[in-house]
Every structure is written in structure tokens, then in C-alpha cells.
Write a protein that holds these residues in place. Structure first.
Motif, short mmCIF file in Angstrom:
data_model
loop_
_atom_site.label_atom_id
_atom_site.label_comp_id
_atom_site.label_asym_id
_atom_site.label_seq_id
_atom_site.Cartn_x
_atom_site.Cartn_y
_atom_site.Cartn_z
N VAL A 1 0.17 2.31 -9.06
CA VAL A 1 -0.93 2.18 -10.01
C VAL A 1 -2.24 2.43 -9.27
O VAL A 1 -2.30 2.45 -8.04
CB VAL A 1 -0.95 0.78 -10.66
CG1 VAL A 1 0.36 0.49 -11.35
CG2 VAL A 1 -1.25 -0.30 -9.62
N ALA A 2 -3.31 2.65 -10.04
CA ALA A 2 -4.65 2.82 -9.48
C ALA A 2 -5.55 1.72 -10.03
O ALA A 2 -5.51 1.40 -11.23
CB ALA A 2 -5.21 4.19 -9.84
N VAL A 3 -6.39 1.15 -9.15
CA VAL A 3 -7.22 0.01 -9.53
C VAL A 3 -8.69 0.38 -9.37
O VAL A 3 -9.13 0.79 -8.28
CB VAL A 3 -6.89 -1.23 -8.68
CG1 VAL A 3 -7.76 -2.41 -9.12
CG2 VAL A 3 -5.41 -1.58 -8.80
N ASP A 4 -9.43 0.24 -10.46
CA ASP A 4 -10.89 0.38 -10.41
C ASP A 4 -11.45 -1.00 -10.11
O ASP A 4 -11.56 -1.86 -10.99
CB ASP A 4 -11.39 0.91 -11.76
CG ASP A 4 -12.90 1.10 -11.80
OD1 ASP A 4 -13.60 0.59 -10.90
OD2 ASP A 4 -13.40 1.75 -12.75
N GLN B 1 0.85 -1.19 0.00
CA GLN B 1 0.00 0.00 0.00
C GLN B 1 0.89 1.25 0.00
O GLN B 1 1.72 1.41 0.89
CB GLN B 1 -0.92 0.02 1.21
CG GLN B 1 -1.93 1.18 1.17
CD GLN B 1 -2.86 1.19 2.36
OE1 GLN B 1 -2.54 0.66 3.42
NE2 GLN B 1 -4.03 1.78 2.20
N PRO B 2 0.71 2.15 -0.97
CA PRO B 2 1.54 3.35 -1.06
C PRO B 2 0.78 4.58 -0.54
O PRO B 2 -0.28 4.48 0.08
CB PRO B 2 1.79 3.45 -2.56
CG PRO B 2 0.47 3.01 -3.15
CD PRO B 2 -0.11 1.98 -2.19
N MET B 3 1.33 5.73 -0.84
CA MET B 3 0.66 7.01 -0.63
C MET B 3 0.60 7.72 -1.98
O MET B 3 1.53 7.63 -2.76
CB MET B 3 1.42 7.86 0.38
CG MET B 3 1.53 7.23 1.75
SD MET B 3 -0.02 7.11 2.63
CE MET B 3 -0.20 8.77 3.26
N PRO B 4 -0.47 8.46 -2.27
CA PRO B 4 -1.70 8.57 -1.51
C PRO B 4 -2.52 7.28 -1.62
O PRO B 4 -2.30 6.48 -2.54
CB PRO B 4 -2.43 9.74 -2.17
CG PRO B 4 -1.97 9.68 -3.59
CD PRO B 4 -0.53 9.24 -3.53
N PRO B 5 -3.49 7.06 -0.72
CA PRO B 5 -4.22 5.79 -0.75
C PRO B 5 -5.23 5.69 -1.88
O PRO B 5 -5.64 4.59 -2.23
CB PRO B 5 -4.93 5.78 0.61
CG PRO B 5 -5.07 7.22 0.97
CD PRO B 5 -3.85 7.89 0.45
N LEU B 6 -5.62 6.82 -2.46
CA LEU B 6 -6.63 6.83 -3.52
C LEU B 6 -6.18 7.71 -4.68
O LEU B 6 -5.49 8.71 -4.49
CB LEU B 6 -7.97 7.35 -2.99
CG LEU B 6 -8.71 6.48 -1.96
CD1 LEU B 6 -9.80 7.28 -1.28
CD2 LEU B 6 -9.30 5.24 -2.64
N ALA B 7 -6.59 7.33 -5.88
CA ALA B 7 -6.39 8.14 -7.08
C ALA B 7 -7.70 8.13 -7.86
O ALA B 7 -7.80 7.56 -8.95
CB ALA B 7 -5.24 7.60 -7.93
N LEU C 1 -2.01 1.02 -5.43
CA LEU C 1 -1.12 -0.05 -5.00
C LEU C 1 0.29 0.25 -5.50
O LEU C 1 0.48 0.79 -6.59
CB LEU C 1 -1.57 -1.41 -5.54
CG LEU C 1 -2.89 -1.97 -4.99
CD1 LEU C 1 -3.28 -3.21 -5.76
CD2 LEU C 1 -2.76 -2.28 -3.50
N GLY C 2 1.27 -0.09 -4.68
CA GLY C 2 2.66 0.04 -5.08
C GLY C 2 3.23 -1.30 -5.50
O GLY C 2 2.89 -2.34 -4.93
N LEU C 3 4.09 -1.28 -6.50
CA LEU C 3 4.80 -2.49 -6.94
C LEU C 3 6.29 -2.27 -6.69
O LEU C 3 6.88 -1.30 -7.21
CB LEU C 3 4.59 -2.78 -8.42
CG LEU C 3 3.22 -3.32 -8.85
CD1 LEU C 3 2.23 -2.16 -9.02
CD2 LEU C 3 3.34 -4.08 -10.15
#
Length: 520
Positions: free
Chosen positions: A163-166, A128-134, A149-151
Motif C-alpha cells: 500500500v501507499a501512505v500519504d 518495508q517493501p520495494m519500491p520505497p515510494l509510490a 508499506l508491505g502487509l
């Protein structure tokens, strides 16, 4: 008799998350606002009471407030009513957007790993990265909720990617706007992050009553609330380990003590975060669990990320207690993105209270850049009961000579200057506590606002609301000139820590907090 630490499950006033969900499913006003949302997919939490003595209100007249959020439609509502009749609660739209929880993050990680662009390397860690939402705004004004999410792919040219996940559509945005720029290309910190899939809540009580006895004498009696249930929440971001109804040798000390606000600001580009404190993460603790998972009485000192050399793991998640001989430690480790924080209270036999907050992190592309952490404790003192508090500031007017000045109206203070400490006492008995700044607590910069606030206690002034949107502590909005002489007073106390990878601090430099010393 020998020294004893005794913990027992303790109930909390209000409504459980399950009860809130039942109310929401049958409430016509919720359906009117959220449409045909599936009650099972709604994000709900427990509803804390907002009245001071609600726990003793047998008639159930205690007021409550609860937020309900639909992650698919990305909108929410707030319910306000009474515990006795929650089905008659008033419902209004809410701008509150909760931070993604473990279940939502695991669902997002599953979508990410199934994406054909996911790295084939077996060493990749999804964290889990920052920011928590995009979140993504659509042309019609609605928004799509997208957890980030961070890779971490060691050995690659760019080791970290966000990346951002819908989760509703099952899609991944590999270059979310406004998230990835200004990131450091390499690693910061030495600890390898744990994958989001590994952190699972195994249950256990939300709160316990702790009693510390020595030779049959009860030294401490208090309620301890674990971070996942700490106030304020929904709205609010938790407050680490929260203490309630704290008594020393039978006398009430605090009605409540916790950390409702935790901020980060970066110096180079001004990026800020409001960190949440209700996500427990693992640390090392050896001992027994007399009330179930999440509460451990340790046989030796617990070890958080500040004491572990190389990883973000551990054998325990929750709150640990350790009797250090004359002082009981209450410890938990919490996570906010790649940040790791240690939330700790130290209760000495003589009544001294040492709140402590520690700062650390796992490998990430951000904390190589200089930044400042700002932590804000809230102390609801109730020595000898409420409504008769006296606040004084002690200044050094000559070497070794202190002058006491009463503080009569709501105000804020900075630690620089001649002030040496502050004192909260009962006007009748003279008993109370001296607030002595810690040696590493530093002084507020313009973003940190101030170092202390002295406010008249109001139930509505628990969550600052952060109305300006830059995440800074908005406590000055509570300073409105009210008289605080011989009233019920709340003290906010801030500690500030500058994190610079190029000028590392000794270990103690990563821990801040005052000493609260009993008077009489």
C-alpha cells in the motif's frame, strides 16, 4: 603482548545534520524555494566535504554539499558552500528524493494500522517493501510523497500486499498504481521480516578509528564509517561499511573504499531497483561496546541473516569486529525493502584485503522471480601517496605464462577472456595491490555494463547520478579519455549474483568479492 583491536570515536569533516538544519532555518534562499516549510519537518543529513584533504583544512575553506528535502511539498534544494561560512551557501532546486527513513516509516505504519481496512488478524506484519515510494502526481504537476508499506498476513489467499501512505493527509491507497502488479501470490525466502516499528537507531558514533596490534606492532590503522553515515548521501544512497585512510604497517593503502552502487534487475519483467545502503538492520553479535551503541568487538563470529535459519532479528545493529586469528572481519547487515545485504571487509595480517558482499532477503512477493544483483565497489588506492599510480592488466598468453599490459587511459573491462588479474602499483616503489577476481563474481550482462572501471580520481565522480532513470550503474559517463598513467587512479569493481529460487546456490554462492593482494 597479545593481539589487540582498539576502537575510538572518530570525527568526520563537514557539517552535522543539526548544523545544516540551523543554516537552513535562517537561509532566505531556502525559504524562497521551499516556502513556509517547518524546519523541524525537513529531512536533512550531515553535509560531507567534497574536497580531498578537507579534514586538514584548518581555515574551513573546505567545500561542502548538502541536500534538504520537504516531505510535505515533496521537493528539495541543494546547498553548496564552505564549512567556514555555510550561511553564504548557494541554494538551487534539487530533484533528489530521499528514501523514507525509520521515523517516516513508523509514522506511515501508525496511519495504516488506524485505517478501518487494516486486517484484524493479530499475525499481520507491516514491513518495508520495494519500491520505497509510490508518489502520486496531481493535475497541476505537483506530486504527493507516499511511502510504501508491505502487509504480510500468513494464511490469507494473498499473503503479501503493498500500500501507499500519504502521511501529510493521513490516508492510505490500498491499490497504488504500478506497484502491486506482477507480484508472486505466495512467499519467497524463509526469514520472517521484522516490523518497521522495531528498528530504532540507538545512537553511537558515526565513525571510529580501528587499530589492530600484534605484539606491539601496529598492523592496521583506519577509519570505519557505519552504513547510516557512509558516502555518498544526500544525494546518494550510502555505501554499506565504508573504510577511509586505511594504513597497513604504517603505509597508506586506500584513501577510501566502499560500495556506492547496488542494483537489482528482474529477468521476467525488467523491473529494476537502486538499493540504498544506509539503513542498518539487526544481526547477532556477542561482545563489548567500548565506544557506545553501534560498535561491537565480538568474542565469537557475528551471525548475519546468511547464518541464521529462520528470522530477521538479532541483538545488535551497527558494525561488528571480530579477530579470526590472522584476519580481522568488519561486518554489518543492511536492509533495502525486503532485501538484506551483508557488507563486510576482511583484513589479513599480511596486508591482503577481502571485500565481501552477501545477498539475502525476507518473505516477500518478488524474489521468487529470477533476478540479478549487481554490486559496485569503489577503491581509491593511494599506495605510497597519490598521483603516481600504474595500472596493468595481466593476460594468460600461454599455459602458466602471463603478459602485463599497461592501461594508459580511462576505460572499462570485463572479466571474460584471457585477463587473469589487474594491478595498481606506485611507479617509484613498485608497491601496490593485485586485484584478483572472486570465484563467484561472474561477468556483467548488458544491464550490469562492465566488471571494472579505471578512472582518474575526481571528487565529483563519487555519485553516478543515474541520469537515465532505469537504475543501472552510469559509470561509463566518467570515462572521457583522460590519461591515467602515473596519476591518481580510482578502480571500480563489480560483482554479479543471479538469484533463482528454482536453482538454489550453496551458501558461498550468495557472497561475492575480489581478493586484493599486496605487491612487494
Amino acid at each position: 603482548m597479545t593481539r589487540q583491536m582498539i576502537i575510538e570515536p572518530a570525527g568526520q569533516a563537514g557539517l552535522t545534520a543539526e548544523r545544516v538544519r540551523e543554516v537552513v532555518a535562517a537561509h532566505p534562499a531556502v525559504a524562497a524555494h521551499l516556502g513556509a516549510a517547518d524546519p523541524g519537518r525537513l529531512i536533512v543529513g550531515g553535509a560531507a566535504v567534497t574536497g580531498r584533504d578537507a579534514a586538514g583544512d584548518a581555515a574551513g575553506r573546505a567545500p561542502f554539499r548538502a541536500s534538504v528535502f520537504d516531505p510535505v511539498a515533496n521537493r528539495g534544494v541543494e546547498l553548496r558552500g564552505t564549512v567556514a561560512a555555510p550561511e553564504r551557501a548557494e541554494v538551487a532546486p534539487s530533484a533528489w528524493r530521499p528514501t523514507p527513513g525509520p521515523d517516516e516509516l513508523r509514522a506511515a505504519a501508525q496511519i495504516l494500522r488506524a485505517d478501518p481496512r487494516f486486517p484484524a488478524s493479530g499475525d499481520v506484519v507491516v514491513y518495508q517493501p520495494m519500491p520505497p515510494l509510490a508518489d502520486l502526481e496531481r493535475p497541476d504537476g505537483t506530486t504527493t510523497r507516499r511511502p510504501t508499506l508491505g502487509l504480510y498476513t500468513p494464511g490469507e489467499d494473498v499473503e503479501h500486499r503493498i500500500v501507499a501512505v500519504d502521511t501529510a493527509a493521513g490516508t492510505v491507497d490500498w491499490s497504488p498504481a504500478g506497484v502491486s502488479p506482477a507480484m508472486h501470490p505466495g512467499d519467497c525466502e524463509s526469514h520472517l521480516p521484522e516490523p518497521v516499528e522495531s528498528l530504532r537507531d540507538r545512537g553511537g558514533p558515526d565513525a571510529v578509528r580501528l587499530r589492530v596490534l600484534d605484539g606491539g606492532t601496529e598492523l592496521w590503522n583506519l577509519i570505519v564509517v557505519r552504513p547510516r553515515a557512509s558516502a555518498p548521501q544526500n544525494p546518494g544512497d550510502g555505501s554499506g561499511v565504508e573504510l577511509r585512510e586505511v594504513r597497513h604497517r604504517g603505509r597508506l593503502v586506500f584513501r577510501q573504499a566502499h560500495v556506492p552502487i547496488l542494483n537489482v534487475q528482474y529477468e521476467e519483467d525488467g523491473v529494476t531497483f537502486r538499493d540504498w545502503q544506509n539503513q542498518e538492520t539487526r544481526f547477532s553479535a556477542t561482545g563489548t561496546d567500548p565506544v557506545g551503541w553501534g560498535w561491537r568487538i565480538c568474542t565469537r563470529p557475528p551471525r548475519t541473516i546468511l547464518e541464521r535459519p529462520d528470522n530477521d532479528a538479532g541483538n545488535f545493529q551497527g558494525v561488528a569486529f571480530h579477530d579470526a586469528g590472522g584476519e580481522v572481519r568488519i561486518v554489518s547487515e543492511i536492509a533495502a525493502g525486503w532485501y538484506r545485504y551483508v557488507s563486510e571487509w576482511r583484513l589479513a595480517d599480511d596486508g591482503t584485503v577481502r571485500p565481501r558482499f552477501g545477498f539475502a532477503g525476507v518473505r516477500n512477493p518478488r524474489t521468487c522471480m529470477r533476478h540479478r544483483h549487481h554490486v559496485y565497489w569503489r577503491f581509491d588506492f593511494d599506495v605510497e601517496g597519490s598521483d603516481n599510480d600504474v595500472i596493468e592488466q595481466f593476460d594468460e598468453v600461454a599455459p602458466g605464462v602471463l603478459k602485463a599490459t599497461p592501461i594508459l587511459r580511462e576505460t572499462s573491462r570485463r572479466r571474460r577472456g584471457t585477463a587473469r588479474f589487474w594491478q595498481v602499483t606506485d611507479a617509484a616503489s613498485g608497491r601496490g595491490y593485485r586485484i584478483v577476481p572472486g570465484g563467484h563474481d561472474n561477468t556483467a550482462d548488458p544491464y550490469g555494463i562492465a566488471d571494472l572501471w579505471f578512472l582518474r580520481r575526481r571528487a565529483s565522480e563519487l555519485y553516478d547520478g543515474n541520469p537515465d532513470g532505469d537504475n543501472r550503474a552510469m559509470l561509463d559517463r566518467f570515462v572521457d579519455g583522460e590519461d591515467i598513467g602515473r596519476t591518481n587512479v580510482v578502480v571500480w569493481y563489480a560483482g554479479h549474483f543471479r538469484h533463482d529460487q528454482n536453482a538454489p546456490h550453496p551458501h558461498q554462492g550468495h557472497i561475492v568479492g575480489p581478493n586484493l593482494v599486496p605487491v612487494r
